[in-house]
Write an enzyme that holds these catalytic residues in place. Structure first.
Site, short mmCIF file in Angstrom:
data_model
loop_
_atom_site.label_atom_id
_atom_site.label_comp_id
_atom_site.label_asym_id
_atom_site.label_seq_id
_atom_site.Cartn_x
_atom_site.Cartn_y
_atom_site.Cartn_z
N THR A 172 0.87 -1.17 0.00
CA THR A 172 0.00 0.00 0.00
C THR A 172 0.91 1.22 0.00
OG1 THR A 172 -0.06 0.17 2.38
CG2 THR A 172 -1.76 -1.17 1.37
N GLU B 133 -5.82 -3.89 0.39
CA GLU B 133 -6.02 -4.96 1.38
C GLU B 133 -7.23 -5.84 1.05
OE1 GLU B 133 -5.23 -1.88 2.04
OE2 GLU B 133 -4.07 -1.66 3.88
N LYS C 182 -14.29 18.10 11.50
CA LYS C 182 -15.33 18.15 12.51
C LYS C 182 -15.68 19.61 12.76
CE LYS C 182 -16.79 15.03 15.91
NZ LYS C 182 -16.54 14.00 16.86
N TRP D 120 -19.70 16.04 11.40
CA TRP D 120 -18.72 15.82 10.35
C TRP D 120 -19.14 16.46 9.03
CZ3 TRP D 120 -18.05 9.85 11.39
CH2 TRP D 120 -17.18 9.69 12.46
P1 ADP Z 1 -3.48 3.41 -1.33
O1 ADP Z 1 -2.30 2.54 -1.39
O2 ADP Z 1 -3.35 4.73 -2.01
O3 ADP Z 1 -4.16 3.50 0.01
P2 ADP Z 1 -5.74 1.91 -2.20
O4 ADP Z 1 -6.17 1.72 -3.60
O5 ADP Z 1 -5.61 0.73 -1.35
O6 ADP Z 1 -4.43 2.67 -2.34
O7 ADP Z 1 -6.67 2.98 -1.50
C1 ADP Z 1 -7.87 2.59 -0.90
C2 ADP Z 1 -8.64 3.80 -0.48
O8 ADP Z 1 -9.00 4.58 -1.62
C3 ADP Z 1 -9.96 3.47 0.14
O9 ADP Z 1 -9.82 3.10 1.49
C4 ADP Z 1 -10.74 4.76 -0.05
O10 ADP Z 1 -10.41 5.72 0.92
C5 ADP Z 1 -10.25 5.24 -1.38
N1 ADP Z 1 -11.20 4.87 -2.43
C6 ADP Z 1 -11.15 3.81 -3.26
N2 ADP Z 1 -12.21 3.80 -4.09
C7 ADP Z 1 -12.96 4.87 -3.77
C8 ADP Z 1 -14.20 5.42 -4.26
N3 ADP Z 1 -14.88 4.86 -5.26
N4 ADP Z 1 -14.67 6.53 -3.66
C9 ADP Z 1 -14.01 7.12 -2.65
N5 ADP Z 1 -12.85 6.66 -2.16
C10 ADP Z 1 -12.33 5.56 -2.70
#
Ligand code: ADP
Length: 538
Positions: free
Chosen positions: A185, A330, A438, A443
């Site tokens: 990640t 994950e 906040k 929120w």
């Molecule tokens: P990184 O390594 O950048 O964290 P990931 O692809 O694992 O890459 O990132 C996952 C995160 O991306 C999610 O937990 C969420 O916050 C955001 N995310 C993924 N898809 C969406 C979506 N369709 N809308 C909003 N947020 C998203």
């Protein structure tokens, strides 16, 4: 008493066997890094993957060894992917957009033994090589004719490396829980963390992705995975497409609107998947050249929230069904997808778009729920938001070498996202938990403010952060990048937001900047913005 069914391990490379046997003539078309379009079918891809497996075996690579790739989506990357997994080694896909120090950290942490690289990344690998003691060989994904002069130690052209090896080789056999893939990640906080996929999780996730309400590929589809294989398994497409016998078109290094349009048109592609930035590029190209999308039926948009104007343009102007998808590395990565249910198809257009802009519903094999700060379950009322937890057979339980289990006592994984879920099961992300604002005890959804702001003429990108405020705890600051040539002002952006979002969500101020900081997966780095605007006064 146990069932009396066969103990048939779920192994990733059996997907390619199935594709080769039953859909052998279905094609994979690649825009090669060297330039031309290259064609191969599943039958031949399998034979080449077997040769990769045999050549790796001859190099002494065996079960559990990490073999890294730094490559675009191409046929050669695909063969390597299956070749590595087919001998029980672990295919570690590197994201070349990471910072150099992060790549060095990741490769050393993974102790990768061989690195397969595209021509594009040879200079990058040369700059890092001295710091990568575990890598014994660099295999450049090209042929002898295109092999560059390189300072990389022990470098060989892929085609020359394969030339001396035939396909007379059997996949190795091992337990279905054997590790198959490794993907770090991006580590917006702290060091990157390694997510380890298993053969079983890949097969189950591929099957899950082929459910009709997810991406539902069939042997009639031609799919263009623009989302890279290094971005969480190209959202399952490298498994789900061969599993279904769908043809694949691999875009190589060309992710710009023009290159993507050319493939969509010449290969008559009907399904594709990419992050919003890519679709923005395509939409711009369509507008500027007055083009249509006659073949494209469906696109998946995820990785970041799909802005309303993108959903509206694709659905209403170009007649393409948008599947908004949410997930994370994950989760292999698919968590939810937003296809409408039958009763919702008859809703007024605007309401359908509202619903489709939510992040969607879980397919079978993903469970999700929201909880408050103390871990108490929250209702599915579409309003209450809380920490989003998930569980399922293709969701991480721990990170590579970190040992510690990352689940609670009931096996729930905290996604770090804040969301609400409605009675129909549609989930809507309102924020990352580290980005929430906040204000007056409530929120504010930075995602919703940002996506509304993007609809304002002249705004290219928008990010909202919370600034400490003596009366309200925090108030939102909107940071905006203008479209080239635009002179849009802070006042105009604020006036645009009036009436479109709750009054108290309207940012306290708007700052216009030249660019926003991004992570390697294209997400805005809010932490950097908070640093930059630390001490900001309204
Ligand atoms: P990184 O390594 O950048 O964290 P990931 O692809 O694992 O890459 O990132 C996952 C995160 O991306 C999610 O937990 C969420 O916050 C955001 N995310 C993924 N898809 C969406 C979506 N369709 N809308 C909003 N947020 C998203």
């Amino acid at each position: 008493m146990l069932g009396l069914m066969q103990n048939y391990p779920l192994l990733a490379h059996t997907i390619l066997d199935h594709a080769a046997l039953n859909h052998g003539d279905r094609e994979m078309v690649t825009r090669a890094i060297e330039g031309p379009i290259r064609r191969i079918n599943y039958h031949d891809l399998r034979l080449r993957a077997l040769r990769v497996a045999k050549a790796l075996h001859n190099e002494g690579i065996s079960t559990g060894d990490r073999v890294a790739t730094m490559a675009w989506n191409t046929d050669r990357h695909f063969e390597t992917w299956y070749g590595v997994m087919g001998i029980g080694a672990i295919c570690h896909t590197l994201n070349p957009r990471l910072f150099a120090e992060q790549l060095v950290y990741i490769i050393n942490h993974a102790e990768d033994k061989i690195l397969f690289i595209d021509l594009t990344f040879v200079p990058l690998a040369e700059a890092l090589a001295a710091k990568l003691p575990s890598i014994k060989k660099y295999i450049i994904l090209t042929d002898e004719a295109h092999m560059p002069a390189t300072t990389l130690p022990n470098a060989v052209a892929y085609e020359s490396w394969l030339a001396g090896v035939d396909a007379d080789f059997a996949w190795h056999s091992f337990d279905e829980n054997t590790a198959a893939g490794l993907c770090y990640t991006s580590g917006t906080t702290g060091n990157p963390k390694g997510v380890v996929y298993s053969h079983r999780s890949n097969v189950l996730h591929g099957l899950m992705a082929n459910q009709p309400d997810v991406f539902g590929l069939t042997s009639k589809h031609v799919v263009l995975p623009i989302v890279p294989m290094f971005h969480a398994n190209a959202w399952a497409l490298t498994f789900s497409a061969p599993m279904a016998g769908a043809s694949m078109v691999m875009p190589g290094a060309g992710m710009d609107g023009k290159s993507i349009y050319e493939l969509l048109d010449s290969e008559k592609i009907n399904v594709s998947a990419a992050v919003p930035t890519v679709w923005l590029g395509l939409l711009q190209h369509l507008e500027e050249n007055n083009l249509q999308l006659p073949y494209l039926d469906t696109v998946a948009i995820g990785g970041a929230a799909c802005p309303r104007m993108m959903m509206e343009a694709l659905e209403l102007k170009y007649g393409v069904e948008v599947i908004h998808a949410w997930g994370m590395t994950e989760m292999s990565p698919i968590g939810t997808t937003g296809k409408l249910k039958s009763a919702e198809e008859s809703l007024p257009v605007a309401e359908k778009i509202d619903l489709k802009l939510k992040q969607g519903r879980t397919p079978y094999l993903v469970e999700m729920k929201i909880v408050d700060d103390d871990g108490n379950d929250l209702p599915r009322d579409g309003v209450t938001s809380g920490h989003l937890l998930v569980r399922g057979p293709a969701i991480s339980s721990a990170y590579f070498k970190l040992g510690e289990i990352i689940l609670d006592e009931d096996n729930w994984f905290d996604t770090g996202d804040i969301a609400n879920i409605n009675a129909g099961g549609y989930m809507q992300i309102t924020d990352r938990d580290k980005d929430v604002i906040k204000s007056g005890g409530e929120w504010i959804s930075s995602i919703e403010v940002e996506n509304t702001a993007i609809g304002c003429e002249g705004v290219a990108e928008a990010a909202v952060i919370g600034i400490p405020h003596p009366k309200w705890t925090e108030r939102p600051l909107l940071i905006v990048v203008r479209k080239p040539g635009s002179e849009v002002t802070a006042e105009e952006v604020l006036a645009y937001l009036e009436g479109k979002i709750a009054k108290w969500w309207i940012p306290e101020a708007v700052e216009i900047v030249d660019e926003l900081p991004h992570t390697a997966t294209g997400k805005i780095q809010k932490m950097e913005l908070r640093k930059k605007f630390g001490g900001y006064e309204f």
